[in-house]
Design a protein around this motif. Structure first.
Motif, PDB file in Angstrom:
ATOM      1  N   ALA A  76       0.830  -1.214   0.000  1.00  0.00           N
ATOM      2  CA  ALA A  76       0.000   0.000   0.000  1.00  0.00           C
ATOM      3  C   ALA A  76       0.860   1.259   0.000  1.00  0.00           C
ATOM      4  O   ALA A  76       0.446   2.303  -0.514  1.00  0.00           O
ATOM      5  CB  ALA A  76      -0.920  -0.003   1.224  1.00  0.00           C
ATOM      6  N   LEU A 103       3.606   0.452  -3.896  1.00  0.00           N
ATOM      7  CA  LEU A 103       3.089   0.329  -5.264  1.00  0.00           C
ATOM      8  C   LEU A 103       2.646   1.668  -5.859  1.00  0.00           C
ATOM      9  O   LEU A 103       2.960   1.957  -7.027  1.00  0.00           O
ATOM     10  CB  LEU A 103       1.936  -0.686  -5.311  1.00  0.00           C
ATOM     11  N   PRO A 104       1.943   2.528  -5.106  1.00  0.00           N
ATOM     12  CA  PRO A 104       1.576   3.818  -5.714  1.00  0.00           C
ATOM     13  C   PRO A 104       2.780   4.688  -6.062  1.00  0.00           C
ATOM     14  O   PRO A 104       2.662   5.623  -6.851  1.00  0.00           O
ATOM     15  CB  PRO A 104       0.722   4.491  -4.611  1.00  0.00           C
ATOM     16  N   ILE A 152      -4.229  -6.926  -0.816  1.00  0.00           N
ATOM     17  CA  ILE A 152      -3.792  -5.737  -1.575  1.00  0.00           C
ATOM     18  C   ILE A 152      -4.972  -5.145  -2.337  1.00  0.00           C
ATOM     19  O   ILE A 152      -5.185  -3.935  -2.342  1.00  0.00           O
ATOM     20  CB  ILE A 152      -2.648  -6.108  -2.549  1.00  0.00           C
ATOM     21  N   SER A 195      -7.897  -3.094  -0.397  1.00  0.00           N
ATOM     22  CA  SER A 195      -7.576  -1.802   0.220  1.00  0.00           C
ATOM     23  C   SER A 195      -8.464  -0.701  -0.350  1.00  0.00           C
ATOM     24  O   SER A 195      -8.803  -0.698  -1.524  1.00  0.00           O
ATOM     25  CB  SER A 195      -6.107  -1.454  -0.038  1.00  0.00           C
ATOM     26  N   ASP A 239      -7.445   2.467  -0.183  1.00  0.00           N
ATOM     27  CA  ASP A 239      -6.543   3.574  -0.497  1.00  0.00           C
ATOM     28  C   ASP A 239      -6.633   3.906  -1.995  1.00  0.00           C
ATOM     29  O   ASP A 239      -6.361   3.061  -2.850  1.00  0.00           O
ATOM     30  CB  ASP A 239      -5.110   3.187  -0.120  1.00  0.00           C
ATOM     31  N   ASP A 264      -4.907   5.854  -4.003  1.00  0.00           N
ATOM     32  CA  ASP A 264      -3.656   5.828  -4.779  1.00  0.00           C
ATOM     33  C   ASP A 264      -3.262   4.398  -5.120  1.00  0.00           C
ATOM     34  O   ASP A 264      -2.833   4.107  -6.252  1.00  0.00           O
ATOM     35  CB  ASP A 264      -2.525   6.508  -3.986  1.00  0.00           C
ATOM     36  N   LEU A 265      -3.415   3.515  -4.152  1.00  0.00           N
ATOM     37  CA  LEU A 265      -3.090   2.109  -4.406  1.00  0.00           C
ATOM     38  C   LEU A 265      -4.046   1.534  -5.445  1.00  0.00           C
ATOM     39  O   LEU A 265      -3.618   0.840  -6.380  1.00  0.00           O
ATOM     40  CB  LEU A 265      -3.179   1.303  -3.101  1.00  0.00           C
ATOM     41  N   SER A 292      -3.066   2.481  -8.849  1.00  0.00           N
ATOM     42  CA  SER A 292      -1.841   1.828  -9.331  1.00  0.00           C
ATOM     43  C   SER A 292      -2.090   0.368  -9.700  1.00  0.00           C
ATOM     44  O   SER A 292      -1.374  -0.205 -10.522  1.00  0.00           O
ATOM     45  CB  SER A 292      -0.738   1.923  -8.274  1.00  0.00           C
TER      46      SER A 292
END
Length: 875
Positions: free
Chosen positions: A124, A127-128, A161, A164, A166, A168-169, A172
């Motif tokens: 998290a 990766l972004p 993963i 999530s 998030d 940004d994640l 990506s």
């Protein structure tokens, strides 16, 4: 913490049921992380990777390691991620990631799951930022080449993963969609012999569906994904079946436009079969699939009704209508699977079927009626209560969707049998009947004949309310709907409720007077009493006046109870009661209006006593303030006699930025009080203005408070007239600053809405100020600010982002300005073409309410007078 025995002890204690040991261990971990973060991470990852250590200790190390990167609070999480990015050396980062990847192959599945969480928490962060570029390739390789434990743990990591939130994640992950799909589809295939691996894969697939939109566009890839999921719905393992139906639900929500082929070839039959599964969780998910279909088709029809041309329309395949004759009978059958021991909020198969049937009625309208009515007629007299309950539930479920005119004769013929069902021997059936009556009174109330149905209906609902706590919520809801439906025109001498009003109030006072009764029942009954008071016709006002004495007395009786509170539950019960009583009292005041005056002293006395004794974080002050607002509106300038006693509480609330809802209530109350008391509010306005200006500058309160504060300035100005000159220069500066706030094209919807509401507040403020200065003969003090007012009006005129309320307020300001300077002093401003166009646009907008159009017409007349009646300017 560097020594192995020490870390073992700390990690063991972190899992201890003994709170003292556990808290001490958690503090040691926090201290170690603060002292040397890199060493802390290395110690934990080495323990996680240590195959000779006990599994529960290794899992605890994994949990502590994961917690070194993640937190629930956004600010805390950002700080933790910064420590990894900025305070951790590259060698440590590499070692933590390397050992974590290696530990995915651990034969201990608990350790593998903990390691998957560690990897997901690092992913998290990295990766972004285009770090750890080979992670997904490593996980894919593990799934294709690794041992069974490694496969399962790697798939679990991919799932973590992908789930999530998030942003940004998630953005990506789109670039990794091929790798993700390769891994999860391979693991989910029917050829996979390990159910654990297949379940981990199907779970990860469900979490990844949002990121694989590009893959879904390719028919070959889409066919393969759908084949794997459809085969998984037929797996021997029910957990895999659940995961597969969960995937189908998400796919239908995300990729409806691609589903026509699969519905015809497989999904129709598979989901019908799934709904009949002996595993309730599988059946629920299969039912939810059809709920999703209905939700999507309702949304698509709504969207398509809004578009301007056919090429903008979304694909619509009518899946729900085509399947009605197959799906609805299965849903009706599932309605009979009630569990009489289920809690009211338990989500079981019959509840899932009921929700789906409701959505089906909305999606297909009239088409749902024949199978449902046939089912109702067959089962309404059944000896089994499950069948009778399903029959009345099904009848209620279809009230929202089909055309009301189509339902009306059906409801009319069904009303008396339904009312009779309120006497059913089963409390479950009686409760479902009350809820069905609530649905009818809400969605199809025109079918209720007041001369034929109202008396038995009200009697039966009160009978249910007073006989069983289980039925209370449904009965109260139906009674409130009836009161609102038959309230009639405001100010009418009588309405259909009038013959039932006195007995209804008596019944509600009986229910609410039981101090040993259930608190939820009492609160619901007070809500009904509130609506009955609001709906009372003039012939019932004497009864409302009598009721006021009972309610005030009950409020007085709650005061000594505050000293008897011994638990949180006691306090919640007491506050709920006081809040309910305040709400009913507020409705009584609004209904009696000026006639409530003689009760004013007693009302204020009890409210002030409550405010004196109530604790912090309570709902009671807000309810008290709302009641006081209504009293001030009724008493107008006579309310001033209570202000010396009340103002300290109001000032405290205005300054209480730690309780935003109370502070917001206080801001609104200042507007109400000043409007009510007029010039007699002036002695309190210095304090009001200080608190309001302080709140405007606050960094604690959200931006959403600002429009209300600006509007409040206008109300204060309108109340105290020329005395507002004292505050004019400060307020004008604030309004000028607020006028500079704008939203750029990339801004959020929230920002666009905020800018509009802020401008509404500015216009309302200027409207009040201009009026105040005009009536007091002080318009000359306004002249330095006129240019900025025109500037904001120009900004509004050139910005497409505006509301009707803003346009109405702007028209008011234009008219007020022209009226305030009748001798042509502002003629150049009023001759500008954009202003003429703005008035015309508002005046001719057919979507606007009459009062908005009328305000624009008035503004036009004022402008015409300002510029000497030149007709050509305004055409």
């Amino acid at each position: 913490m560097e020594g192995s025995p020490d870390i073992n002890t700390v990690l063991t204690n972190s899992l201890s049921p003994d709170a003292t040991l556990r808290n001490a261990a958690e503090q040691q971990l926090i201290q170690a992380a603060e002292t040397n973060f890199s060493q802390y991470l290395l110690t934990l990852v080495q323990e996680l990777a240590n195959e000779s250590a006990e599994g529960h200790i290794r899992a605890a190390a994994g949990l502590a390691l994961k917690n070194a990167f993640t937190a629930r609070e956004f600010a805390r999480q950002t700080a933790l991620q910064a420590k990894w990015l900025q305070q951790t050396d590259q060698e440590t980062k590499t070692r933590v990631k390397q050992l974590s990847i290696e530990t995915l192959s651990s034969p201990n599945s608990r350790v593998g799951g903990a390691t998957a969480q560690v990897i997901a928490s690092i992913a998290a962060i990295e990766l972004p930022r285009n770090q750890w570029p080979d992670l997904m390739h490593v996980l894919v390789r593990n799934v294709s080449e690794g041992n069974p434990h490694q496969k399962q743990a790697s798939l679990t990591a991919i799932g973590f993963i992908c789930e999530s939130q998030d942003q940004d994640l998630r953005a990506s992950l789109v670039t990794h969609s091929n790798a993700i799909l390769t891994a999860v589809v391979q693991g989910a295939r029917k050829e996979e012999t390990s159910n654990e691996i297949r379940l981990a894969a199907i779970t990860a697939l469900g979490d990844s569906l949002e990121f694989v939109g590009n893959n879904f566009k390719h028919e070959g890839e889409r066919n393969y994904i759908m084949q794997v999921i459809c085969e998984a719905t037929q797996a021997d393992d029910s957990q895999i079946q659940r995961g597969a139906f969960g995937c189908l639900n998400r796919i239908m929500a995300l990729y409806y436009e691609n589903m026509r082929f699969y519905m015809e070839k497989a999904l129709f039959g598979l989901t019908i079969l799934g709904m009949k599964s002996s595993d309730e969780d599988v059946a629920k998910l299969a039912v939810e699939f059809w709920s999703t279909v209905c939700e999507e088709e309702i949304a698509i029809e709504d969207d398509n009704a809004q578009v301007e041309s056919s090429d903008q329309m979304r694909p619509f395949y009518n899946f729900s209508r085509v399947a009605t004759t197959e799906v609805v009978p299965v849903l009706l059958g599932l309605l009979t699977k009630q569990d009489e021991d289920a809690a009211d909020d338990e989500y079981n198969i019959s509840r899932a079927a009921y929700q789906c049937l409701q959505l089906y009625a909305q999606a297909v309208g009239q088409s749902v009626i024949p199978p449902v009515i046939q089912f109702v007629e067959t089962n309404l007299r059944n000896e089994d209560w499950h069948a009778r309950d399903a029959a009345v539930s099904a009848f209620g479920a279809i009230m929202d969707g089909p055309d009301e005119k189509t339902l009306e004769p059906i409801v009319k013929s069904g009303m008396q049998p339904l009312i009779n069902m309120m006497e059913d021997p089963s409390v479950h059936v009686r409760d479902s009947t009350a809820y069905a009556l609530g649905r009818i009174t809400e969605a199809c109330s025109e079918a209720i004949d007041p001369t034929q149905h109202l008396d038995p209906l009200i009697r039966s609902l009160f009978g249910g309310l007073m006989s069983s706590p289980k039925m209370a919520a449904s009965c109260c809801w139906a009674l409130m709907n009836l009161a609102e439906r038959f309230a009639g025109d405001a100010g009418a001498t009588q309405n259909p409720l009038t013959p039932h009003f006195n007995q209804s109030v008596t019944n509600l006072l009986t229910v609410t007077g039981k101090l040993d009764g259930e608190a939820a029942v009492r609160t619901a009954a007070y809500e009904v009493l509130n609506v009955f008071v609001q709906s009372a016709a003039n012939d019932s006002l004497a009864a409302v006046a009598s009721l006021s004495g009972v309610i005030i007395e009950r409020l007085e009786q709650t005061l000594p109870m505050q000293t008897q509170v011994v638990s949180v539950e006691d306090r919640i019960t007491l506050e709920d009661m006081q809040t309910s009583l305040c709400t009913v009292l507020q409705a009584i005041i609004q209904r009696l209006d000026k006639e409530v005056g003689p009760q004013g002293d007693r009302i204020m006395q009890v409210l002030l006593q409550m405010l004196t004794t109530v604790g912090t974080k309570s709902s009671v002050p807000e309810a008290s303030f709302a009641t006081i607002s209504s009293l001030s509106n009724a008493m107008e300038e006579e309310f001033v006699k209570y202000m010396d006693a009340f103002s300290p509480f109001l000032y405290n609330a205005l300054g209480n930025q730690e309780e935003p809802s109370l502070c917001s209530m206080a801001i609104g109350l200042v507007s109400d009080l000043t409007r009510s008391m007029g010039e007699r509010s002036q002695p309190y306005c210095d304090n009001f203005m200080n608190y309001l200006l302080n709140n405007l500058r606050s960094t604690t309160l959200a931006n959403q408070f600002k429009p209300a504060i600006l509007q409040c300035f206008g109300d204060i100005a309108g109340a105290i007239g020329g005395h507002f000159e004292t505050y004019l220069s400060v307020v004008a500066q604030v309004l000028q600053q607020a006028a500079t706030v704008s939203a750029n094209a990339e801004g959020s919807y929230e920002m666009f809405d905020y800018v509009v509401s802020l401008r509404e507040g500015i216009m309302d403020a200027w409207g009040g100020i201009i009026g105040a200065m005009k009536t007091s003969g002080k318009t000359q003090v306004l002249q330095p600010f006129v240019a900025t007012i025109f500037q904001l009006l120009n900004t509004i005129a050139t910005d497409a982002n505006r509301s009707e309320a803003l346009m109405r307020a702007a028209m008011g300001v234009i008219g007020d300005l022209a009226d305030a300077y009748p001798n042509g002093e502002l003629i150049e401003g009023f001759r500008q073409e954009w202003l003429t166009a703005l008035i015309k646009e508002t005046r001719t907008n057919r979507d606007f309410q009459a009062r908005t159009v009328e305000t624009a017409r008035w503004a036009r007349e004022q402008v015409k007078r300002q510029i000497g009646g030149t007709q050509s300017v305004m055409t």
